[in-house]
Design an enzyme around this catalytic site. Structure first.
Site, mmCIF file in Angstrom:
data_model
loop_
_atom_site.group_PDB
_atom_site.id
_atom_site.type_symbol
_atom_site.label_atom_id
_atom_site.label_comp_id
_atom_site.label_asym_id
_atom_site.label_seq_id
_atom_site.Cartn_x
_atom_site.Cartn_y
_atom_site.Cartn_z
ATOM 1 N N TYR A 91 15.679 20.196 43.343
ATOM 2 C CA TYR A 91 16.075 19.036 41.965
ATOM 3 C C TYR A 91 15.270 18.670 40.326
ATOM 4 C CZ TYR A 91 18.735 14.703 40.547
ATOM 5 O OH TYR A 91 19.645 13.797 40.289
ATOM 6 N N LYS A 164 21.167 15.427 44.603
ATOM 7 C CA LYS A 164 20.929 14.070 44.960
ATOM 8 C C LYS A 164 21.336 14.145 45.954
ATOM 9 C CE LYS A 164 19.216 10.736 42.525
ATOM 10 N NZ LYS A 164 18.327 10.448 41.538
ATOM 11 N N ASP A 236 23.891 10.082 36.239
ATOM 12 C CA ASP A 236 24.207 10.811 34.875
ATOM 13 C C ASP A 236 25.205 10.635 34.399
ATOM 14 O OD1 ASP A 236 21.036 11.799 35.583
ATOM 15 O OD2 ASP A 236 22.341 13.984 35.957
ATOM 16 N N ALA A 292 16.113 1.497 24.587
ATOM 17 C CA ALA A 292 17.162 0.913 24.790
ATOM 18 C C ALA A 292 18.479 1.557 25.275
ATOM 19 C CB ALA A 292 17.263 0.038 23.686
ATOM 20 N N THR A 294 21.172 3.600 29.111
ATOM 21 C CA THR A 294 21.411 3.239 30.515
ATOM 22 C C THR A 294 19.677 3.211 31.165
ATOM 23 O OG1 THR A 294 22.417 4.646 30.213
ATOM 24 C CG2 THR A 294 21.929 3.876 32.450
ATOM 25 N N ALA A 295 18.601 3.795 31.252
ATOM 26 C CA ALA A 295 16.801 3.434 32.396
ATOM 27 C C ALA A 295 16.694 2.566 31.531
ATOM 28 C CB ALA A 295 16.673 4.552 31.931
ATOM 29 N N ASN A 405 10.575 12.226 30.218
ATOM 30 C CA ASN A 405 9.635 13.599 30.432
ATOM 31 C C ASN A 405 10.837 14.541 30.048
ATOM 32 O OD1 ASN A 405 11.815 14.421 32.202
ATOM 33 N ND2 ASN A 405 11.285 12.100 33.756
#
Length: 557
Positions: A91, A164, A236, A292, A294-295, A405
């Site tokens: 992944y 996933k 995603d 700001a 989605t995550a 990351n």
């Protein structure tokens, strides 16, 4: 003369050199294999050695993919035996490299492809799998608009769904015979792909608006109708679509978005652990999120839910959350604010005297004095010495989570964060980081890796038969992860390592199933939940019931 397909070509049941001589005779494959009969362990040692000889992680990824195509049990045996080492290969981050050249490397596929140009084919596409209503526990779907920080990759993003699912099985024992990987091909805005002679997806721009929304609605309705017990995992999607799909459908379907809910919950786990150090309440936290999307908004949502559970009102919780995007602090006078930011937009009048024009990160930290500062911006070095010093000046033990990351995009390296806060910051990161020495103390830096949470969440949802994924289930998963670390020692990590991921996933699954029962969404009851979770975890072993039966075919599962 027609020849029936050999079991050696069936990845679900193939054992290769592990077939006994008697089995070879019974299955009609005498002479198709070398004389030696090996155990699964012996096969795994050879395959691992072959994988190590590959020249790069991308070549290792492709090698493992070939093993997966030939012998599913052997593939998952490799992952189970070397999980910490192989997770970054099967992944993130290696899957990103594979996606970029997926069309040109295409050989085989384990996915289902649904095209927005042929919405009438959605149901037939699922029915072509030959699976009954009770045969599917989990479906992972992506439209590949926002792949792991590398953007829009259209049908090339198929391996996101496949990868996933591999983590679900390796980490939590989700039965790989009871899952489906789906790519929603809605076009792509990636000019490189559209101009490539090898691209295998729809050659047009991404479809948006009503036609896109109708396609999503058709997918959800069809998947839920044909496989009513399946957890529908979204991965995603673009930030605007992701939140709208989740919020608009969470009450109707068994739906989960890892980018929002999973990422938010793993951050919650780090904060749960940190609050055991500070002794503070959730309701008293002040959160600043830098980045700001989605995550970031998903993290804000989860922390908001924790504040409510701790006694804060809806307004009180919202008033303790500040979002910052590329235009500065998000305020209600900004034109074109997406829905997911508007929820937490500050009143312009409230902050009018903070600065002329855009309100930057440092100014926000100085005024808010946040107890929690989260970075999901991918802006390298954004948490400067001045920002960290201001954070530490405002609170004795600030919780500092630079989560972007890879390393080239992290907001601050933990070494600097600890030095600039005089060792007072409670730090976890989005990348693996070696322990940091500061003033005679060894600080272990936990990695906010979603793989510690979503596999167990999925397993707990399946075991409980939960009709929905509730905030309480997410919070319980986060608490279960946080419960695996001992923060009594100064410098202890806020999150556990991934080394014991299957045991951690089982613990998370039990907590999630208990929460589902508390919330009244569980449809399956168990007298011994721990045992039910253990039995539900698929193991990579060769089983006699997987072989063809005399006079009939063996079961795929």
């Amino acid at each position: 003369m027609s020849i029936k397909p050999s079991i050696l070509e069936d990845r679900y049941r193939n054992r290769g050199t592990a077939f006994t001589l008697a089995q070879r005779a019974e299955l009609g494959i005498v002479g198709r294999l070398p004389a030696a009969v090996e155990t699964l362990d012996e096969q795994a040692v050879r395959a691992y050695t072959q994988m190590q000889q590959q020249p790069s992680n991308l070549h290792r990824y492709l090698y493992l993919n070939e093993v997966h195509n030939q012998n599913q049990v052997l593939y998952y045996k490799l992952l189970a035996d070397h999980l910490t080492e192989l997770l970054p290969i099967v992944y993130d981050p290696t899957v990103g490299d594979a996606i970029e050249q997926w069309s040109s490397d295409f050989r085989d596929s384990r996915a289902t492809y649904l095209s927005i140009d042929r919405p009438e084919d959605v149901e037939d596409s699922f029915r072509s799998l030959g699976l009954a209503a009770d045969d599917v526990d989990l479906i992972v779907v992506s439209d590949a608009q926002e792949i792991l920080g590398i953007g829009d990759w259209g049908v090339n993003g198929t391996d996101i769904s496949i990868g996933k699912l591999a983590v679900y099985t390796a980490a939590a024992g989700i039965d790989p015979n009871r899952v489906i990987a789906v790519n929603l091909d809605v076009g792509t805005d990636n000019e490189l792909l559209l101009n490539s002679p090898y691209y295998l997806g729809n050659r047009h721009a991404r479809v948006t608006g009503r036609r896109y929304n109708d396609f999503i609605a058709r997918y959800l309705a069809t998947a839920a109708k044909l496989f009513p017990n399946a957890l529908l995992h979204f991965e995603d999607f673009g930030p605007g679509n992701a939140r709208r799909i989740l919020v608009g459908n969470a009450a109707r379907y068994r739906i989960f978005n890892d980018d929002m809910q999973g990422t938010g919950a793993i951050v919650m786990a780090a904060v749960f652990a940190a609050l055991r150090v500070t002794g503070d309440r959730w309701a008293d936290q002040r959160l600043v999120v830098f980045g700001a999307g989605t995550a970031g908004t998903g993290m804000a949502d989860q922390i908001h839910a924790a504040m409510l559970r701790d006694g804060a009102s809806t307004q009180e919780a919202k008033d303790r959350i500040w979002l910052i995007d590329k235009h500065g602090l998000v305020t209600d006078d900004m034109p074109g604010l997406p829905d997911y930011q508007r929820v937490y937009a500050r009143r312009k009048a409230e902050v009018a005297d903070w600065a002329d024009g855009e309100i930057d990160l440092l100014t926000t930290v100085e005024h808010v004095k946040p107890t929690i500062l989260i970075g999901t911006s991918t802006v390298a070095g954004a948490f400067t010495k001045e920002v960290v010093a201001a954070l530490a000046a405002g609170v004795e033990r600030p919780i500092l989570l630079p989560l972007s990351n890879p390393t080239s995009r992290i907001e601050v390296m933990p070494t600097d964060a600890l030095a600039w806060s005089q060792g007072r910051a409670l730090v976890a990161a989005g990348i693996p980081v070696d322990p940091v020495e500061y003033n005679g103390v060894t600080y272990e830096i936990g990695q906010a890796n979603n793989a510690m949470l979503y596999p167990g969440l999925g397993l707990g949802t399946i075991v409980s038969g939960a009709k929905h994924v509730t905030d309480n289930m997410l919070l319980s998963a986060a608490e279960a992860v946080a419960g695996q670390v001992d923060v009594s020692r100064r410098g202890a990590a806020l999150l556990p390592p991934v080394a014991n991921l299957r045991a951690l996933s089982a613990t998370v699954a039990v907590a999630v199933a208990e929460a589902a029962a508390e919330d009244g969404v569980a449809t399956r009851r168990h007298t011994n939940l721990v045992e039910a979770v253990r039995k539900a975890m698929w193991q990579p072993v060769y089983r006699e019931r997987d072989l063809p039966r005399p006079g009939g075919e063996g079961a795929r599962s």
